[in-house]
Design an enzyme around this catalytic site. Structure first.
Site, short mmCIF file in Angstrom:
data_model
loop_
_atom_site.label_atom_id
_atom_site.label_comp_id
_atom_site.label_asym_id
_atom_site.label_seq_id
_atom_site.Cartn_x
_atom_site.Cartn_y
_atom_site.Cartn_z
CB SER A 209 27.33 4.85 -20.97
OG SER A 209 26.78 3.80 -20.22
CG ASP A 353 29.93 -2.74 -23.92
OD1 ASP A 353 29.53 -3.25 -22.86
OD2 ASP A 353 30.15 -1.52 -24.05
CG HIS A 385 30.08 0.32 -21.04
ND1 HIS A 385 29.45 0.18 -22.26
CD2 HIS A 385 29.46 1.36 -20.43
CE1 HIS A 385 28.50 1.08 -22.39
NE2 HIS A 385 28.48 1.82 -21.29
#
Length: 414
Positions: A209, A353, A385
């Site tokens: 991320s 996602d 996610h």
């Protein structure tokens, strides 16, 4: 200078540029046009620990120069592991020198010049107290619960693990390109510190991320920014590859994680005060929210902004194609950045996602493949996610382990 620290020096030239993270783009989505006079950004409270203070003559130092070294108390989350902190020289988005910090975990079974992993945490924060170097000692549950298991696997294999504060000294949440360069300079610093015995170590990088964004930028920048580093493998997951696309996709409707969007806009303004004077575009509610989270970590940011939207906090909306906004977004979108990694890459994400533009991941991987890069891309179908981060972590560690052992990297380019 705290007891146990020492100043060291060595030279080399440098420059650094900017950064922006995925959710930062939500506020940019409003397309604010910068007024003639930019409001001063709100910066976090200064750290009370003098270790974080930049020494005199910082401008004469170079990328990755070690400025200070100190041993730290052991951490319960990482049993039998020595902990060091390094302060090193880097540069901010305006080309000015900054002092950055990385925390290095050294396992008892490490070998001299053994594997070095730079792991970029997911740090959703505006306060410098939330950075890994400090949060590890305040019991931050996100770092301990979410990150510690994978790091302990790496440590059990004898790898030294470096954890850079990749948002920099002003906690510029959203500063992706800045994060990539701080990551590379942190690796340089770890290899230059004689206390660590890493000068000849093979290097890997990993992150997911926001941490994946810093990792992905580091991988793309490395061939020109730090070509001397022996980076044998990279594992990057759930990376927001294009901030502009993400902004348009998320829209202006009320959102449960809008606090992260506002925080990222504030962090982005800290790196780009002239291009993005966010403070001038906030109404009274927006200014109150900004002040409430200026030194906040994840939970406070989420609670403050839950269910809010751009329209509720901004004085104007509409022109997403503001040239200044677009320049910042492009400058910090991995999909747009022309550099191609030379290190082998393991990339993973969910095909569904909802937080990141998956088509930008696909486009970036295809561009890298066309340029001859060695990419192993894998899908992990999952409902959200962060679940994807957990599902892909074992494969990512095994991939890096094989690179450290010298095995040829797999490639599944279309």
């Amino acid at each position: 200078m705290p007891m146990g620290s020492k100043r060291v020096s060595n030279p080399l030239p440098h420059r650094l540029r900017r950064g922006a993270t995925a959710l930062a783009a939500v506020l940019a989505l409003a397309g604010w046009v910068a007024p003639a006079a930019a409001a001063a950004p709100v910066y976090p409270a200064a750290a009370q620990d003098p270790f974080y203070t930049a020494p005199a003559g910082l401008g004469e130092r170079s990328d990755g120069d070690v400025l200070a070294v100190r041993p730290m108390p052991a951490l319960a989350a990482f049993p039998n592991t020595a902990v060091w902190q390094l302060e090193f020289r880097s540069t901010n988005s305006e080309g000015r020198p900054i002092a950055a910090v990385t925390t290095v975990l050294s396992p008892p079974n490490r070998q001299p010049n053994g594997p070095l992993l730079s792991y970029q945490h997911i740090v959703n924060a505006l306060g410098t107290r939330c950075a890994p170097s400090r949060a590890l000692y305040t019991g931050d549950p996100d770092l301990m619960i979410r990150e510690a298991p994978a790091l302990n696997v790496a440590l059990s294999r004898g790898w030294t693990v470096a954890l850079p504060d990749h948002l920099g000294p002003t906690s510029a949440y959203g500063a992706a390109r800045l994060g990539g360069q701080i990551t590379l300079d942190g690796i340089r610093a770890a290899q230059r510190a004689p206390e660590l015995g890493l000068s000849g170590s093979p290097v890997a990088m990993a992150g997911y991320s926001g941490g994946g964004m810093a990792t992905a930028f580091a991988a793309a920048l490395a061939p020109t920014y730090a070509p001397e580093l022996n980076i044998v493998g990279v594992a990057q997951g759930g990376v927001p590859m294009n901030l502009g696309k993400m902004a348009r996709a998320l829209g202006t409707a009320p959102h449960p994680v809008f606090g992260l969007a506002l925080a990222a806009a504030i962090g982005l303004e800290r790196e780009y005060p002239d291009e993005l004077p966010i403070g001038e575009q906030l109404n009274d509610r927006g200014l109150a929210m900004r002040d409430a989270i200026a030194n906040a970590c994840t939970n406070q940011i989420l609670a403050t902004g839950a269910g809010r939207s751009v329209d509720e906090v901004a004085t104007s909306t509409g022109l997403f194609d503001s040239p200044a906004v677009q320049r910042v977004l492009d400058d910090n979108s991995v999909e747009v950045y022309p550099g191609v990694p030379t290190a082998p890459i393991f990339e993973w994400h969910s095909p569904t996602d909802a937080l990141i533009p998956v088509d930008s991941i696909d486009a970036t991987v295809q561009r890298y493949c066309r340029a001859g890069a060695t990419i192993q891309s894998e899908l992990f179908p999952s409902p959200d996610h962060l679940t994807t981060a957990v599902l892909g972590a074992p494969r990512a560690l095994d991939y890096l382990d094989a690179r450290f052992r010298g095995e040829p990297a797999p490639r599944n380019c279309p």
